[in-house]
Design an enzyme around this catalytic site. Structure first.
Site, PDB file in Angstrom:
ATOM      1  N   ASP A   1     111.465  31.011 -54.865  1.00  0.00           N
ATOM      2  CA  ASP A   1     111.026  29.717 -55.367  1.00  0.00           C
ATOM      3  C   ASP A   1     109.560  29.458 -55.078  1.00  0.00           C
ATOM      4  OD1 ASP A   1     111.838  29.613 -52.618  1.00  0.00           O
ATOM      5  OD2 ASP A   1     111.775  27.433 -52.677  1.00  0.00           O
TER       6      ASP A   1
ATOM      7  N   GLU B   1     113.366  28.265 -50.114  1.00  0.00           N
ATOM      8  CA  GLU B   1     112.595  28.217 -48.864  1.00  0.00           C
ATOM      9  C   GLU B   1     111.684  27.004 -48.814  1.00  0.00           C
ATOM     10  OE1 GLU B   1     109.164  28.904 -46.200  1.00  0.00           O
ATOM     11  OE2 GLU B   1     109.165  28.639 -48.370  1.00  0.00           O
TER      12      GLU B   1
END
Length: 447
Positions: free
Chosen positions: A83, A151
């Site tokens: 991400d 994350e």
């Protein structure tokens, strides 16, 4: 008959950078289709990885690959996350998800969100594994690839992967995640390039400061309205920062750099037993990064108050982001914030928090593997040094299953490139990224 076009590592990297796998705190805003597309693209661009490694999808979109070696004992875990943080395209010189290239040759730059944080590492790992598979490499120990999907927000994808490995009794010999990079000028007077390998990371916590009052019309304000009381509390917090000290990873970094320092800094670093208090007070003056390695930091990031411009606030609230230095605790930080504010009318509440990570050793075989890979692929002049990771990473979830958790991204980054992380105009140089692939390849072959 049409020949199939063979893509290059840079073209594969750019294709993955174009997929907008953006994380949001509000998970209802996350485009899960983009993550599905990323998974399909990885399978297509890296057929050997897809066909020869065992692949699991964990916690919705986190990816876990197992590459079987000669023995399953003491495996290597290579981590990255899928991400990226949100963007405002109007602030960028190049479209953030176009992966455009500017310049020529090795110094050409790829402009894209995620170029460094953290698809640069993710794709470099995939490239290294694909090449090793093509070369017939069979690692001495199992190799795991752990790619979390959130994350930048919750981090529970990587946490789920760590739980899976723990339940299977897997104890990695070495875990490597994103973190420090190869940098220059980390300290004034130290000119050699340094590979900053995080042996620990600071804890992270979020506090809310809240003041309540009756409210009413702004034309008749009380003598000390809620926003004013909150502002006073914020001012006190700012004027009384946490005390400075040299935590063990920072002492180790300074001692490692001492032989490479010039001028008056060299004896200061070489005699830490005497000079540590002086250095702890001096480092904050060198900038935000050196300030953050010697103290717990607390900064207000959000404010909210009344619902209208002519309405008195019934509640004034501030969000405080706290990063805990090794040795400090969530409980201790809350107590200090309350003591510094010194006003029982200001409620101090913990929204979420985690203590600093354990400290991994900067000696021994796992550490030597990293240092050797740095020297072999990034330059024999690069000094590998322990480092205290300033931000949080997915690796924090793996400290329960391994004593050797490190945080290092094998890219030689300028100050301007580091400043673009989580900011407009993130970019990476082509030559720098390609050398990162070689680093992961060397680490795999040494496993």
């Amino acid at each position: 008959m049409r020949l199939r076009r063979v893509s290059t590592p840079i073209e594969r990297f750019r294709e993955i950078l174009r997929i907008p796998t953006v994380s949001h705190v509000d998970e209802s805003l996350v485009d899960t289709v983009a993550f599905d597309l990323l998974h399909d693209t990885i399978a297509r661009l890296y057929p050997r990885v897809h066909d020869e490694l065992e692949r699991e999808v964990v916690a919705g979109h986190a990816l876990l690959y197992r590459w079987r070696g000669t023995t399953p004992e003491r495996p290597l875990v290579l981590m990255a996350h899928q991400d990226v943080v949100p963007v405002d395209p109007t602030e960028w010189r190049h479209p953030p998800f176009a992966a455009e290239i500017s310049g020529e040759g090795a110094d050409a730059e790829i402009h894209a969100r995620g170029a460094i944080d953290d698809k640069g590492a993710l794709v470099a790992i995939l490239e290294a594994v694909e090449v090793a598979l093509a070369d017939g490499v069979v690692p001495a120990h199992d190799v795991y690839l752990a790619f979390g999907h959130n994350e930048e927000t919750a981090g529970d994808g990587a946490r789920a992967i760590a739980t899976v490995l723990q339940e299977r009794g897997i104890r990695p010999a070495l875990v490597l995640d994103e973190g420090g990079a190869v940098v220059e000028g980390v300290l004034p007077g130290v000119g050699v390039p340094t590979a900053m390998v995080g042996v620990a990371e600071r804890g992270v916590m979020t506090l809310t400061l809240t003041v309540h009052e009756a409210g009413g019309h702004a034309s008749t304000p009380p003598s000390f309205p809620a926003p004013a009381r909150l502002a006073r509390a914020i001012g006190r917090l700012h004027r009384h920062p946490f005390p400075v000290r040299l935590a063990p990873p920072v002492r180790a970094m300074l001692a490692t750099l001492a032989p490479h320092a010039r001028g008056p800094l060299r004896p200061l670093l070489a005699n830490l037993a005497v000079t540590a208090p002086l250095l702890a007070r001096a480092l904050p003056l060198a900038g935000p990064e050196t300030n953050a390695i010697v103290r717990t930091t607390a900064v207000v990031t959000e404010l909210d108050g009344a619902v209208g411009e002519n309405v008195l606030a019934t509640r004034a609230r501030a969000t405080v982001n706290v990063r805990l230095l090794t040795g400090d605790t969530v409980e201790g930080a809350i107590a200090r914030v309350r003591r510094v504010i010194g006003d029982p009318a200001v409620e101090v509440e913990l929204r979420q928090g985690s203590d600093p990570s354990p400290v991994s050793p900067w000696r021994g075989e796992p550490w030597r593997r990293i240092a050797t890979a740095v020297a072999d692929t990034l330059g024999t002049d690069v000094v590998t040094t322990p480092y205290l990771q300033l931000g949080a990473s997915d690796s924090r979830w793996f400290t329960g299953i391994s004593e050797h958790v490190y945080r290092f991204t094998p890219f030689h980054l300028t100050r301007a490139e580091r400043d673009a992380l989580h900011a407009p105009n993130e970019r990476i140089r082509v030559g720098v990224w390609l050398r990162g692939i070689a680093f992961y390849g060397a680490l795999i072959r040494a496993s």
